[in-house]
Motif scaffolding. Structure first.
Motif, short mmCIF file in Angstrom:
data_model
loop_
_atom_site.label_atom_id
_atom_site.label_comp_id
_atom_site.label_asym_id
_atom_site.label_seq_id
_atom_site.Cartn_x
_atom_site.Cartn_y
_atom_site.Cartn_z
N ALA A 12 10.73 11.67 3.99
CA ALA A 12 9.79 10.18 3.81
C ALA A 12 10.43 9.23 3.89
CB ALA A 12 8.95 10.30 2.56
N ASN A 62 -6.96 12.81 5.04
CA ASN A 62 -5.69 13.14 4.05
C ASN A 62 -6.14 13.19 2.72
OD1 ASN A 62 -3.63 13.33 5.81
ND2 ASN A 62 -3.30 11.13 6.02
N ASP A 88 0.70 4.02 -1.29
CA ASP A 88 -0.19 3.35 -0.07
C ASP A 88 -1.14 2.57 -0.90
OD1 ASP A 88 1.55 4.35 1.62
OD2 ASP A 88 0.23 5.65 2.54
N ASN A 101 4.11 13.79 1.35
CA ASN A 101 4.06 13.95 2.85
C ASN A 101 2.88 13.23 3.66
OD1 ASN A 101 5.91 15.77 2.56
ND2 ASN A 101 4.42 17.53 2.28
N ARG A 102 2.02 12.47 2.70
CA ARG A 102 1.03 11.90 3.45
C ARG A 102 0.96 10.32 3.21
NH1 ARG A 102 -1.11 16.82 2.72
NH2 ARG A 102 -2.42 17.70 4.28
N ALA A 103 2.09 10.13 2.69
CA ALA A 103 2.48 8.45 2.47
C ALA A 103 2.74 7.87 3.84
CB ALA A 103 3.59 8.63 1.62
N THR A 104 2.47 6.81 4.07
CA THR A 104 2.70 6.16 5.32
C THR A 104 3.29 4.62 5.06
OG1 THR A 104 0.43 5.05 5.32
CG2 THR A 104 0.71 7.05 6.93
N GLU A 105 3.31 4.15 3.89
CA GLU A 105 3.83 2.88 3.50
C GLU A 105 4.84 3.03 2.40
OE1 GLU A 105 0.88 -0.09 2.81
OE2 GLU A 105 -0.10 0.51 4.77
N VAL A 121 9.11 5.28 5.21
CA VAL A 121 8.32 5.24 4.06
C VAL A 121 9.20 4.78 2.78
CG1 VAL A 121 6.91 6.43 2.27
CG2 VAL A 121 6.82 7.20 4.60
#
Length: 510
Positions: A381, A125, A435, A355-359, A386
């Motif tokens: 998200a 990412n 994150d 789009n690449r956030a997970t938290e 998220v």
């Protein structure tokens, strides 16, 4: 009488009057031809149809298209005339070729002066985001850089003064707004003194941004004091679509070793010496080391474009003594966004982060005037779990933009996005942190002008102490802010709903 003469002779007032006269002449011509109504109306329909077809088939943002199609259809004759004058984002082929040549020289300079750095921890990412900026953001990835984040303009100002005093070879500064007062006068005194000492001092300001803050010909005054100065996109009272495109960048570079960017301009409200909209919350970030050279290249590319020159890049490459370069502190990547191409770099930096956030993904922005693409990204998200938070001003600088900002609250909150308003006043900082890994600090607002029409800049960071500082600042701002509930977002009187709905249609033009 003296006060009236002073107002009438003001440069901004004269420009507005001249533009109104030109519009009046155009509309008078239109009225004159209405005597031949059948022929004129037929001609108008053909022109309007052609314009609408062109708008629909353009690569412009869909919201921008709608914002122009509506007045063309609702205001016969005049809508088309206004679009043809102001609606097009247009540059001459000569300007495009000149910018392409400047960018090519900058690319070659990057390759010849910057050691190629790659992200070596295998995070796909991060690599994807960095590769995108390397290809489209006119930027290289840097290590051997450290940063200092300033959560307030007055703190950044103090640090800038200290660093400007240390300049030995050159000072590069590029700003959207400059206003005479304590902040600018202090900086100017140092610049003049340094120029007399033999330091190469260069300054770029945007003419429209300074239309109400600097007198006409101010660049000549600076040159007379030994400062090399140029004005971006000089504002002349001739009807032209070029009004749309301004240089919104904020850059300071000292000797290629230290660089600043962020939200602050060079005016006293940015450091809270004067109060305009309550407490002015702004920010800046200083990078020291290799990444500062990246900002030198970005400045020189704009300098060469405005002046039609070709700088000798080799003259400005910083020299470091053994052990002078900072230890690695993660990765830094300066970037710019330009309306000369169809690549919306500022928008895509934000989309890549969302789009690449997970938290979590946390934003601060003075304006929340976004298109469907950003709206869906933020909402999706949040729906996916998220933690999405956005802080906007409680006291606005532009009521109509704030009205559109508020009109977006309900949809975002329904999707799970948390919206906060900075209660003490106006927040002008533009940050995004994700994150605990990524962050960006720069000049890109969450509005159409920043995302599609202006020249912008910023610095993308991965695993740096700057990321932690941006996160800490965000959490401190939240403590001073009020969270907006869904009930509050929806509890709007009918007249306000109508006004907001109308403004939202034309949001891309605000």
């Amino acid at each position: 009488m003296e006060k009236l003469i002073k107002i009438i002779s003001n440069r901004a007032v004269l420009i507005v009057l001249l533009i109104l006269i030109q519009l009046g002449v155009l509309f008078a011509i239109v009225f004159r031809f209405q005597n031949y109504f059948v022929y004129f109306y037929t001609f108008y329909l053909l022109i309007s149809s052609a314009v609408i077809i062109k708008i629909i088939n353009s690569r412009s943002n869909p919201a921008y298209k709608i914002a122009w199609i509506i007045p063309i259809m609702l205001i016969p004759i005049f809508g088309t005339v206004i679009y043809l004058v102001f609606g097009r984002v247009r540059f001459s082929n000569k300007e495009k070729m000149k910018m392409a040549m400047v960018q090519e020289r900058e690319r070659m300079a990057n390759e010849s002066t910057v050691a190629k750095t790659t992200i070596d921890d295998g995070n796909p990412n991060a690599i994807i985001q960095s590769n995108y900026l390397s290809k489209h953001g006119e930027a290289s990835l840097f290590e051997h850089t450290t940063s200092e984040y300033y959560p307030l303009g007055e703190e950044a100002f103090k640090a800038m003064i200290e660093d400007l005093e240390k300049a030995e070879k050159y000072i590069f500064m590029e700003y959207f707004i400059v206003h005479e007062g304590e902040m600018w006068d202090t900086i100017l005194e140092i610049m003049v003194r340094k120029a007399k000492e033999g330091v190469d001092v260069r300054f770029i300001y945007d003419d429209f941004g300074c239309l109400f803050t600097l007198p006409h010909g101010y660049d000549k005054k600076l040159r007379d004091q030994g400062i090399k100065c140029c004005v971006f996109n000089q504002f002349i009272p001739v009807l032209s679509p070029i009004f749309n495109n301004r240089n919104h960048r904020k850059i300071t570079v000292i000797d290629g070793k230290v660089a600043y960017t962020g939200g602050i301009n060079l005016a006293d409200e940015y450091i809270n010496r004067i109060e305009r909209f309550g407490h002015w919350k702004d920010n800046s970030i200083k990078v020291e080391g290799e990444a500062a050279w990246g900002f030198s290249l970005l400045f020189l590319s704009m300098w060469d474009f405005v002046n039609s020159t070709e700088s000798n890049i080799e003259e400005f490459i910083p020299e470091y003594a053994p052990g002078e370069l900072p230890e690695n502190d993660g990765y830094y990547q300066p970037y710019v966004d330009s309306p000369f191409d169809r690549e919306t770099v500022g928008m895509n930096v934000y989309l890549n982060l969302i789009n690449r956030a997970t938290e979590y993904v946390y934003f601060t922005t003075p304006y929340l005037v976004i298109d469907n693409l950003l709206m869906e990204a933020l909402c999706n998200a949040a729906k996916g779990g998220v933690d999405v938070r956005i802080i906007t001003p409680h006291i606005p600088d532009k009521w109509y933009v704030h009205a559109v900002t508020k009109s977006n609250y309900a949809q975002l909150i329904e999707a799970g996005v948390k919206i906060y308003e900075y209660t003490p006043g106006f927040i002008h900082s533009k940050t995004c942190v994700v994150d605990g890994l990524y962050a960006t600090v720069g000049t890109v607002n969450l509005d159409y002008r920043s995302l599609f029409l202006h020249f912008e800049c910023g610095v993308w960071m991965y695993k740096t102490n700057g990321v932690d500082a941006v996160l800490q600042d965000h959490m401190e701002i939240e403590k001073l802010s009020q969270q907006i509930s869904l009930e509050q977002a929806k509890n709007v009187s009918f007249p306000k709903k109508v006004v907001r709905a109308c403004l939202s249609v034309f949001a891309p033009l605000l």
